[in-house]
Design a protein around this motif. Structure first.
Motif, PDB file in Angstrom:
ATOM      1  N   ASP A 126       0.817  -1.213   0.000  1.00  0.00           N
ATOM      2  CA  ASP A 126       0.000   0.000   0.000  1.00  0.00           C
ATOM      3  C   ASP A 126       0.848   1.260   0.000  1.00  0.00           C
ATOM      4  O   ASP A 126       0.476   2.253  -0.607  1.00  0.00           O
ATOM      5  N   ASN A 127       1.971   1.238   0.692  1.00  0.00           N
ATOM      6  CA  ASN A 127       2.791   2.433   0.821  1.00  0.00           C
ATOM      7  C   ASN A 127       4.270   2.051   0.728  1.00  0.00           C
ATOM      8  O   ASN A 127       4.920   1.835   1.745  1.00  0.00           O
ATOM      9  N   GLU A 128       4.788   1.991  -0.482  1.00  0.00           N
ATOM     10  CA  GLU A 128       6.178   1.573  -0.686  1.00  0.00           C
ATOM     11  C   GLU A 128       7.161   2.480   0.041  1.00  0.00           C
ATOM     12  O   GLU A 128       8.163   2.011   0.571  1.00  0.00           O
ATOM     13  N   ILE A 129       6.878   3.776   0.074  1.00  0.00           N
ATOM     14  CA  ILE A 129       7.806   4.712   0.723  1.00  0.00           C
ATOM     15  C   ILE A 129       7.936   4.397   2.209  1.00  0.00           C
ATOM     16  O   ILE A 129       9.044   4.352   2.746  1.00  0.00           O
ATOM     17  N   LEU A 130       6.822   4.146   2.864  1.00  0.00           N
ATOM     18  CA  LEU A 130       6.842   3.814   4.290  1.00  0.00           C
ATOM     19  C   LEU A 130       7.642   2.531   4.544  1.00  0.00           C
ATOM     20  O   LEU A 130       8.473   2.477   5.463  1.00  0.00           O
ATOM     21  N   PHE A 131       7.430   1.518   3.718  1.00  0.00           N
ATOM     22  CA  PHE A 131       8.158   0.263   3.872  1.00  0.00           C
ATOM     23  C   PHE A 131       9.647   0.459   3.580  1.00  0.00           C
ATOM     24  O   PHE A 131      10.503  -0.088   4.275  1.00  0.00           O
ATOM     25  N   SER A 132       9.961   1.233   2.563  1.00  0.00           N
ATOM     26  CA  SER A 132      11.355   1.496   2.214  1.00  0.00           C
ATOM     27  C   SER A 132      12.075   2.227   3.353  1.00  0.00           C
ATOM     28  O   SER A 132      13.210   1.865   3.721  1.00  0.00           O
ATOM     29  N   GLU A 133      11.421   3.222   3.921  1.00  0.00           N
ATOM     30  CA  GLU A 133      12.020   3.954   5.049  1.00  0.00           C
ATOM     31  C   GLU A 133      12.238   3.033   6.242  1.00  0.00           C
ATOM     32  O   GLU A 133      13.250   3.143   6.945  1.00  0.00           O
ATOM     33  N   TRP A 134      11.302   2.128   6.472  1.00  0.00           N
ATOM     34  CA  TRP A 134      11.419   1.169   7.579  1.00  0.00           C
ATOM     35  C   TRP A 134      12.608   0.231   7.361  1.00  0.00           C
ATOM     36  O   TRP A 134      13.403  -0.001   8.290  1.00  0.00           O
ATOM     37  N   ILE A 135      12.750  -0.309   6.172  1.00  0.00           N
ATOM     38  CA  ILE A 135      13.885  -1.199   5.883  1.00  0.00           C
ATOM     39  C   ILE A 135      15.196  -0.433   6.068  1.00  0.00           C
ATOM     40  O   ILE A 135      16.167  -0.963   6.622  1.00  0.00           O
ATOM     41  N   SER A 136      15.224   0.818   5.642  1.00  0.00           N
ATOM     42  CA  SER A 136      16.419   1.642   5.835  1.00  0.00           C
ATOM     43  C   SER A 136      16.740   1.794   7.321  1.00  0.00           C
ATOM     44  O   SER A 136      17.907   1.728   7.720  1.00  0.00           O
ATOM     45  N   LYS A 137      15.712   1.996   8.156  1.00  0.00           N
ATOM     46  CA  LYS A 137      15.918   2.091   9.609  1.00  0.00           C
ATOM     47  C   LYS A 137      16.514   0.802  10.168  1.00  0.00           C
ATOM     48  O   LYS A 137      17.379   0.837  11.050  1.00  0.00           O
ATOM     49  N   ILE A 138      16.034  -0.332   9.682  1.00  0.00           N
ATOM     50  CA  ILE A 138      16.568  -1.623  10.147  1.00  0.00           C
ATOM     51  C   ILE A 138      18.055  -1.705   9.837  1.00  0.00           C
ATOM     52  O   ILE A 138      18.866  -2.070  10.696  1.00  0.00           O
ATOM     53  N   ILE A 139      18.417  -1.335   8.625  1.00  0.00           N
ATOM     54  CA  ILE A 139      19.819  -1.416   8.188  1.00  0.00           C
ATOM     55  C   ILE A 139      20.695  -0.511   9.062  1.00  0.00           C
ATOM     56  O   ILE A 139      21.737  -0.947   9.577  1.00  0.00           O
ATOM     57  N   VAL A 140      20.274   0.716   9.258  1.00  0.00           N
ATOM     58  CA  VAL A 140      21.030   1.666  10.082  1.00  0.00           C
ATOM     59  C   VAL A 140      21.129   1.171  11.525  1.00  0.00           C
ATOM     60  O   VAL A 140      22.186   1.269  12.156  1.00  0.00           O
ATOM     61  N   SER A 141      20.035   0.589  12.044  1.00  0.00           N
ATOM     62  CA  SER A 141      20.037   0.114  13.429  1.00  0.00           C
ATOM     63  C   SER A 141      21.015  -1.034  13.653  1.00  0.00           C
ATOM     64  O   SER A 141      21.401  -1.309  14.781  1.00  0.00           O
ATOM     65  N   GLU A 142      21.419  -1.691  12.577  1.00  0.00           N
ATOM     66  CA  GLU A 142      22.410  -2.775  12.654  1.00  0.00           C
ATOM     67  C   GLU A 142      23.812  -2.297  12.277  1.00  0.00           C
ATOM     68  O   GLU A 142      24.717  -3.101  12.055  1.00  0.00           O
ATOM     69  N   ASN A 143      23.971  -0.978  12.188  1.00  0.00           N
ATOM     70  CA  ASN A 143      25.260  -0.377  11.821  1.00  0.00           C
ATOM     71  C   ASN A 143      25.768  -0.869  10.478  1.00  0.00           C
ATOM     72  O   ASN A 143      26.967  -1.123  10.296  1.00  0.00           O
ATOM     73  N   LYS A 144      24.849  -1.000   9.541  1.00  0.00           N
ATOM     74  CA  LYS A 144      25.174  -1.421   8.186  1.00  0.00           C
ATOM     75  C   LYS A 144      24.882  -0.283   7.223  1.00  0.00           C
ATOM     76  O   LYS A 144      24.233   0.704   7.581  1.00  0.00           O
ATOM     77  N   ILE A 145      25.348  -0.428   5.994  1.00  0.00           N
ATOM     78  CA  ILE A 145      25.151   0.572   4.949  1.00  0.00           C
ATOM     79  C   ILE A 145      24.168   0.016   3.934  1.00  0.00           C
ATOM     80  O   ILE A 145      24.276  -1.149   3.522  1.00  0.00           O
ATOM     81  N   GLU A 146      23.237   0.844   3.541  1.00  0.00           N
ATOM     82  CA  GLU A 146      22.227   0.423   2.573  1.00  0.00           C
ATOM     83  C   GLU A 146      22.800   0.405   1.163  1.00  0.00           C
ATOM     84  O   GLU A 146      23.270   1.421   0.663  1.00  0.00           O
TER      85      GLU A 146
END
Length: 137
Positions: free
Chosen positions: A13-33
């Motif tokens: 329904d909202n790709e932008i919201l999901f994309s931002e969430w996945i980006s948060k997961i990556i950052v929270s693991e000290n990784k680079i997207e």
């Protein structure tokens, strides 16, 4: 960059919201997207991939191909919407919650988490729950 591809009638329904969430997961693991592609499909589509690339003759909800380089995460995450629907019913959870769990699961594999042993699966489940709580925050 997070991208979403569809090999079935399902669409987020909202790709932008999901994309931002996945980006948060990556950052929270000290990784680079890097480039992460989610491919939503049906059981038949994912079963063929499971047979061809992994030689597994069974249905699964997710298969991830990890192309990460060091701390930069890259890969293709295939998700069977049919399996997610069935799992949501079986575990008596909302479809969207099960979908988020599976989506987080794929990127957590790229961050180094495994799930083949009971101990590793417990850690993965804890991480999935932690990352699901980042959605909409």
């Amino acid at each position: 960059m997070i991208s979403f591809n569809y090999e079935t009638d399902f669409e987020l329904d909202n790709e932008i919201l999901f994309s931002e969430w996945i980006s948060k997961i990556i950052v929270s693991e000290n990784k680079i997207e890097g480039e992460i592609n989610y491919i939503f499909c049906d059981d038949d589509y994912l079963h063929k991939i499971n047979l061809e690339y992994l030689q597994h003759d069974d249905l699964t909800d997710i298969i991830s191909f990890d192309y990460s380089v060091g701390n930069e995460l890259h890969g293709d995450i295939f998700i069977s919407i049919e399996r997610v629907l069935e799992n949501a019913d079986e575990f008596q959870v909302e479809f969207e919650n099960e979908l988020k769990r599976v989506m987080a699961h794929g990127v957590l594999h790229y961050a180094g988490y495994k799930d083949k042993t009971v101990k590793d699966a417990d850690i993965m489940r804890t991480k999935e729950n932690e990352k699901m709580s980042l959605f909409d925050n």
